[in-house]
Design an enzyme around this catalytic site. Structure first.
Site, PDB file in Angstrom:
ATOM      1  N   HIS A  69       0.681  -1.296  -0.006  1.00 25.44           N
ATOM      2  CA  HIS A  69      -0.127   0.116  -0.078  1.00 25.44           C
ATOM      3  C   HIS A  69       1.021   1.274   0.229  1.00 25.44           C
ATOM      4  O   HIS A  69       2.045   1.274   0.204  1.00 25.44           O
ATOM      5  CB  HIS A  69      -0.948   0.111   1.337  1.00 25.44           C
ATOM      6  N   CYS A  84       2.942  -5.095   6.734  1.00 24.70           N
ATOM      7  CA  CYS A  84       2.663  -4.625   5.386  1.00 24.70           C
ATOM      8  C   CYS A  84       3.685  -4.187   4.667  1.00 24.70           C
ATOM      9  O   CYS A  84       4.819  -3.625   5.345  1.00 24.70           O
ATOM     10  CB  CYS A  84       1.588  -3.440   5.523  1.00 24.70           C
TER      11      CYS A  84
END
Length: 197
Positions: free
Chosen positions: A156, A172
């Site tokens: 992301h 992440c």
């Protein structure tokens, strides 16, 4: 006739109001308006929010098929395999100590300006976090999210570009907003994602 400083002041006020209007209406437009005024190029140069690691085409001799995403957490780089011995290399932020992981997975979803709902594990660690955040400039997931199936993790964007090249996330894979937009447009649902520890 108005003086030059007066004209400039009116012009600046107009641009600020126009920017606020676009920000309220469409976060994606606000992002690109911000880039327009900042002078940031597609390589991420020219402003303090740019990636410290510009993306570039590099030699790549792995056996993966074109369209595969390979994350080297040790290098803190993401490779998008182009084929013909080349890959597009991006700088990324990765999981901090205790949040490292690896494996072979696939892209199961993609979202533009995604909402963020912290998982229960993160809320237990950080009860001060909001339970939900709508997508937008201030959202920790940034401009795009690419969901990695079989995991809690995503590739992301980030509103903290200084974390690119660092091990700071809860697992992440972080990219600058410009880089994640570029990758998002290339990656397809079903693409293989290999995370190497």
């Amino acid at each position: 006739m108005p003086s030059r400083p007066s004209i400039l002041a009116h012009a600046a006020k107009f641009l600020i109001l126009a920017g606020l209007s676009l920000t309220a209406a469409t976060p994606a437009r606000a992002f690109f308006l911000d880039d327009l005024f900042s002078g940031e190029s597609s390589r991420g140069e020219g402003r303090p929010f740019a990636s410290p690691i510009p993306r570039e085409v590099v030699a790549y001799h792995g056996a993966e098929r074109p369209g595969t995403v390979v994350v080297s957490t040790r290098e803190r780089r993401l490779y998008y395999v182009l084929g013909d011995g080349q890959a597009l290399r991006y700088g990324v932020g990765v999981g901090r100590p205790g949040f490292e992981w690896g494996g072979v997975h696939h892209v199961t979803n993609k979202r533009e300006w995604p909402d963020w709902t912290p998982p229960a594990q993160m809320i237990r660690r950080r009860p001060d976090l909001p339970r939900h955040m709508p997508g937008g400039i201030g959202n920790p997931l940034g401009a795009r999210a690419i969901y990695i199936g079989g995991t809690l993790y995503r590739i992301h964007g980030s509103n903290e570009p200084d974390t690119i090249g660092q091990a700071v996330s809860s697992g992440c894979i972080r990219m600058t907003n410009n880089d994640v937009v570029d990758l998002y447009d290339r990656v397809r649902i079903g693409s293989k994602v290999i995370v190497q520890r």
